[in-house]
Every structure is written in C-alpha cells, then in structure tokens.
Design an enzyme around this catalytic site. Structure first.
Site, PDB file in Angstrom:
ATOM      1  N   LYS A 115     -38.346 -28.346  16.318  1.00  0.00           N
ATOM      2  CA  LYS A 115     -39.213 -28.176  17.489  1.00  0.00           C
ATOM      3  C   LYS A 115     -40.019 -29.456  17.691  1.00  0.00           C
ATOM      4  O   LYS A 115     -40.700 -29.929  16.764  1.00  0.00           O
ATOM      5  CB  LYS A 115     -40.149 -27.003  17.223  1.00  0.00           C
ATOM      6  CG  LYS A 115     -40.688 -26.321  18.444  1.00  0.00           C
ATOM      7  CD  LYS A 115     -41.405 -25.052  17.997  1.00  0.00           C
ATOM      8  CE  LYS A 115     -42.039 -24.316  19.117  1.00  0.00           C
ATOM      9  NZ  LYS A 115     -43.003 -23.328  18.595  1.00  0.00           N
TER      10      LYS A 115
HETATM   11  C1  E4P Z   1     -43.870 -20.704  20.504  1.00  0.00           C
HETATM   12  O1  E4P Z   1     -42.900 -21.375  20.400  1.00  0.00           O
HETATM   13  C2  E4P Z   1     -45.178 -21.217  20.959  1.00  0.00           C
HETATM   14  O2  E4P Z   1     -45.662 -22.180  20.084  1.00  0.00           O
HETATM   15  C3  E4P Z   1     -46.137 -20.056  21.097  1.00  0.00           C
HETATM   16  O3  E4P Z   1     -45.480 -19.036  21.824  1.00  0.00           O
HETATM   17  C4  E4P Z   1     -47.463 -20.423  21.720  1.00  0.00           C
HETATM   18  O4  E4P Z   1     -48.182 -19.236  21.965  1.00  0.00           O
HETATM   19  P1  E4P Z   1     -49.759 -19.215  22.267  1.00  0.00           P
HETATM   20  O5  E4P Z   1     -49.986 -19.856  23.587  1.00  0.00           O
HETATM   21  O6  E4P Z   1     -50.106 -17.760  22.264  1.00  0.00           O
HETATM   22  O7  E4P Z   1     -50.421 -19.980  21.154  1.00  0.00           O
END
Ligand code: E4P
Length: 215
Positions: free
Chosen positions: A84
């Site tokens: 990622k």
């Molecule tokens: C997933 O890949 C993301 O990092 C995550 O969904 C972010 O979510 P949040 O905005 O609730 O922190």
C-alpha cells in the site's frame, strides 16, 4: 463486490473470516498503532495465515527508493501481501516499478478521479478512494467512486476500485450501487450489515409457532 476487513486486530479478522465471505484485509499505520506493542511484520504474518486473499501492508516512507526498500521486505512475509502506497508523486513512481515486477499495489489516500487515472496508468492493482473522510467535511464521498467507475469503464482499466474509509452500512450499500469492486469495511460495520430487527422478530415468531405446535 469483494469484502475486505479494515483492521489489524486478529480477533476481528478471525470473526469476520469465520463468516466465510471475507476476501481480504487492509491495514494502515493508524490501525497497526492501535494494536499496542504489536510488531508490524509479525502481525502481517499472523493475518496472512488466516486470510488467503490480498492483505494490504502500508509503507511509511515518502521517497520512492525508500518505499521500494520497504516493499521488498514486506513482500517476503507472504505471497498475498499487497503493497500500500500513498497517492503522491513518489508513490506513483514506486507503483510503476513494483507493478512492472508483478507486485500487487494498493494506492491509498485517493481523493479525486485524476489521481485514480494516474495510478491506473501506473499499473496499480487497487485504488483506494476514502469515502468517510469526504463526508466528514460535508462533501459527498461516494461521488468520487462513481467518477472513477466511469473513467475506468471508458478506458477498460483493470485497476480495482477499493472503497475505503467506510463508516456505515449505508456507505457499503452506496459503494456496491456505484460499482466499487471492493469495499474495505471496519468490523463493527460488517456486523451491522447482517442485522435487521424484522429478521430477529420473524425468526422468534417461526420458532414460537413451531414449539407451540409440538406441544
Ligand atoms: C483503508 O485502506 C483506509 O486506510 C481506511 O479505510 C481509512 O479509514 P478512516 O478514514 O476511517 O481512517
């Protein structure tokens, strides 16, 4: 729509996996930090032993060469690790290099369709538009999913749209309606997706009627 769980918590991952419909996992540095005292690589290995689908592991570098160094260590953990990367200039450079080598990449922190166009051209396996963080600001997060779907369909890009920052069951409904390929969903929302009071009331009535008839 594939369902990923958005957590680094093993108990939540196990419970979601038991349902038999879990397709993958996403983690991020904030989610890992919530798991106090846990070693990142050890936790990723534990997650990959439970879930065989893609498991996103996020780098913490902001320079392409350092991202690539981190990625080379992370992909050794298991075959299903997806790297990622942040959707910034350096992230795109690293994405192109990794995807050319056959490494799966999830481009995160996407907030506009042109970022999604660029990461698709760089060979990303997934792009992660953040829905909830738009909504937090009084903007409609789901619009970006619809816009990216149109662009990807127009040009037949294979990059999968991974709806992230999902905060409620309604977000999951909207993501599915908008044609997201994947939604990554927190455990508490996955639990709510299965619930309807009329299901419980209806089941109770069936069982009560059945038991009365047995007497
Ligand atoms: C997933 O890949 C993301 O990092 C995550 O969904 C972010 O979510 P949040 O905005 O609730 O922190």
């Amino acid at each position: 729509m594939k369902i990923f769980i958005d957590t680094a918590n093993l108990d939540e991952i196990r419970q979601a996996h038991e349902l038999g419909v879990l397709d993958g996992v996403t983690t991020n540095p904030s989610l890992v930090a919530k798991e106090k005292g846990v070693d990142f690589k050890t936790r990723l290995k534990e997650i990959c032993q439970i879930v065989k689908g893609p498991v996103s592991a996020e780098v913490v570098s902001v320079k392409a060469d350092e991202m690539l160094r981190e990625a080379s260590e992370l992909i050794k953990i298991a075959d299903n690790i997806t790297i990622k990367l942040p959707t910034i200039r350096e992230g795109v450079i690293a994405c192109k290099k990794l995807s050319s080598q056959g490494v799966k990449v999830n481009m995160t922190l996407c907030f506009q369709p042109l970022q999604a166009l660029i990461v698709a051209k760089a060979g990303a396996t997934f792009v992660s538009p953040f829905i909830g963080r738009f909504d937090d600001q009084g903007e409609e997060g789901m619009k970006v999913i619809r816009d990216i779907r149109t662009i990807y369909d127009n040009y037949e890009f294979k990059t999968q749209i991974l709806a992230a920052s999902i905060r409620s069951p309604y977000h999951a409904v909207q993501a599915a309606e908008a044609g997201a390929d994947v939604a990554t969903i927190p455990f508490n929302v996955i639990e709510k997706m299965l619930f309807h009071p009329l299901t419980d009331i209806g089941l109770k009535r069936f069982l009560d009627d059945w038991n009365k008839a047995q007497k």
